[in-house]
Design an enzyme around this catalytic site. Structure first.
Site, PDB file in Angstrom:
ATOM      1  N   HIS A  52     115.697  37.392  42.105  1.00  0.00           N
ATOM      2  CA  HIS A  52     115.760  38.599  42.921  1.00  0.00           C
ATOM      3  C   HIS A  52     116.902  39.527  42.512  1.00  0.00           C
ATOM      4  O   HIS A  52     117.293  40.397  43.288  1.00  0.00           O
ATOM      5  CB  HIS A  52     115.914  38.233  44.403  1.00  0.00           C
ATOM      6  CG  HIS A  52     114.688  37.600  44.998  1.00  0.00           C
ATOM      7  ND1 HIS A  52     113.493  38.263  45.110  1.00  0.00           N
ATOM      8  CD2 HIS A  52     114.482  36.364  45.515  1.00  0.00           C
ATOM      9  CE1 HIS A  52     112.591  37.474  45.676  1.00  0.00           C
ATOM     10  NE2 HIS A  52     113.158  36.307  45.915  1.00  0.00           N
ATOM     11  N   ARG A  77     118.800  30.115  38.747  1.00  0.00           N
ATOM     12  CA  ARG A  77     117.417  30.201  39.198  1.00  0.00           C
ATOM     13  C   ARG A  77     116.603  31.075  38.267  1.00  0.00           C
ATOM     14  O   ARG A  77     116.944  32.235  38.020  1.00  0.00           O
ATOM     15  CB  ARG A  77     117.346  30.747  40.628  1.00  0.00           C
ATOM     16  CG  ARG A  77     115.907  30.801  41.152  1.00  0.00           C
ATOM     17  CD  ARG A  77     115.820  30.924  42.646  1.00  0.00           C
ATOM     18  NE  ARG A  77     116.229  32.227  43.148  1.00  0.00           N
ATOM     19  CZ  ARG A  77     116.048  32.612  44.408  1.00  0.00           C
ATOM     20  NH1 ARG A  77     115.489  31.788  45.283  1.00  0.00           N
ATOM     21  NH2 ARG A  77     116.450  33.804  44.802  1.00  0.00           N
ATOM     22  N   ASP A  91     118.373  26.795  26.646  1.00  0.00           N
ATOM     23  CA  ASP A  91     119.007  27.025  25.356  1.00  0.00           C
ATOM     24  C   ASP A  91     120.251  27.895  25.460  1.00  0.00           C
ATOM     25  O   ASP A  91     121.197  27.737  24.673  1.00  0.00           O
ATOM     26  CB  ASP A  91     118.018  27.650  24.367  1.00  0.00           C
ATOM     27  CG  ASP A  91     117.047  26.629  23.776  1.00  0.00           C
ATOM     28  OD1 ASP A  91     117.262  25.413  23.985  1.00  0.00           O
ATOM     29  OD2 ASP A  91     116.081  27.044  23.111  1.00  0.00           O
ATOM     30  N   GLU A 156     109.425  26.676  49.709  1.00  0.00           N
ATOM     31  CA  GLU A 156     109.575  27.921  50.456  1.00  0.00           C
ATOM     32  C   GLU A 156     108.224  28.500  50.874  1.00  0.00           C
ATOM     33  O   GLU A 156     108.060  29.718  50.967  1.00  0.00           O
ATOM     34  CB  GLU A 156     110.390  28.933  49.652  1.00  0.00           C
ATOM     35  CG  GLU A 156     110.010  29.066  48.204  1.00  0.00           C
ATOM     36  CD  GLU A 156     110.971  29.949  47.429  1.00  0.00           C
ATOM     37  OE1 GLU A 156     111.776  30.673  48.035  1.00  0.00           O
ATOM     38  OE2 GLU A 156     110.908  29.918  46.189  1.00  0.00           O
ATOM     39  N   ASP A 182     111.403  32.926  52.664  1.00  0.00           N
ATOM     40  CA  ASP A 182     110.031  32.951  52.186  1.00  0.00           C
ATOM     41  C   ASP A 182     109.140  32.021  53.000  1.00  0.00           C
ATOM     42  O   ASP A 182     107.948  32.295  53.181  1.00  0.00           O
ATOM     43  CB  ASP A 182     109.969  32.584  50.707  1.00  0.00           C
ATOM     44  CG  ASP A 182     110.308  33.758  49.809  1.00  0.00           C
ATOM     45  OD1 ASP A 182     109.640  34.800  49.928  1.00  0.00           O
ATOM     46  OD2 ASP A 182     111.231  33.641  48.992  1.00  0.00           O
TER      47      ASP A 182
END
Length: 261
Positions: A52, A77, A91, A156, A182
């Site tokens: 977000h 996230r 990576d 969520e 959510d």
């Protein structure tokens, strides 16, 4: 003699070693300075948000470097459950990955597979070119990489709550993080994270994770609610975000100053 590097502990191992629940903050601004401020706040862990927030791959690498000097464990996230994207995040040096919108056991299994090299998973091999292995300064990175990463999946949605026991029991899911915002939206009460039905759903998901022997956390910017989650057995919570804290503090300062004037 070649230089060798030892990577810090991932989030799952940090949770296992903790004697008390861990308290965290979000990093959403994309600012390395703000990330460093959050890291030296005393927070146990930081959630660097690629879902977000306007944060891309290069910025995430900079944020990880900014917080590396501090004891707060970074969890990054990803914006979506995507094997190729998770590979890129790993990576660039994100050891602890949070995957949003995990609704089913299959979703959780896909997330775990993305975290690991074959034969355990499907992660592509490019470590010699990557910060994850510190460009091959980490001894036997390919052989030990699974010990250096953690997978956190998010519950969520109401569907995820119903599948919480199966999700939490997937081998390789180190922790479950419940998102009441959510979840409330999926239940038709958007914006009502403290709605009794939402709180009941959170409680059911927490119990399912605990029964599966998996660490469980909850997001709660309401600190009283966060304390109640901890009292109910949450292993970790996240109680605020850099942008939210800055917005709240600046508005309060200006409001107080105006009233005093």
């Amino acid at each position: 003699m070649s230089f060798r590097v030892n990577l810090p502990e991932p989030f799952g191992r940090r949770l296992a070693a903790a004697g008390t629940p861990l308290t965290g903050l979000w990093v959403c601004s994309g600012s390395p300075a703000m990330a460093e401020i959050m890291a030296c706040s005393g927070a146990d862990w930081l959630l660097i948000d690629g879902e977000h927030s306007p944060i891309g791959l290069e910025t995430i690498a900079d944020l990880l470097r900014a917080v590396a000097a501090y004891p707060a464990t970074p969890v990054v996230r990803v914006p979506v459950l995507d094997t190729a994207l998770i590979k890129q995040y790993l990576d660039l040096g994100a050891q602890s990955i949070m995957v949003p919108m995990v609704h089913t056991r299959q979703d959780a299994e896909t997330a775990v597979a993305a975290m690991h090299y074959p034969p355990r998973g499907v992660r592509g091999v490019g470590s010699a070119l990557a910060r994850s292995s510190r460009w091959n300064a980490v001894p036997d990175y390919l052989g030990t990489a699974s010990d250096t990463v953690s997978c956190v999946v998010q519950i969520e949605s109401l569907q995820a709550v119903e599948n919480a026991a199966e999700i939490a029991s997937v081998d390789g899911v180190d922790a479950v993080f419940i998102g009441p915002s959510d979840l409330a939206a999926s239940m038709g009460v958007i914006g009502q994270q403290s709605h009794p039905e939402v709180l009941d759903a959170v409680s059911r998901a927490m119990r399912a994770a605990k029964d599966a022997g998996t660490f469980v956390g909850v997001n709660a910017f309401d600190t009283d609610q966060a304390r109640r989650y901890l009292e109910a057995g949450a292993d970790f919570v996240n109680i605020g975000a850099d942008v939210q804290l800055a917005a709240t503090a600046s508005r309060r300062l200006l409001g107080d100053f105006t009233r005093e004037g």
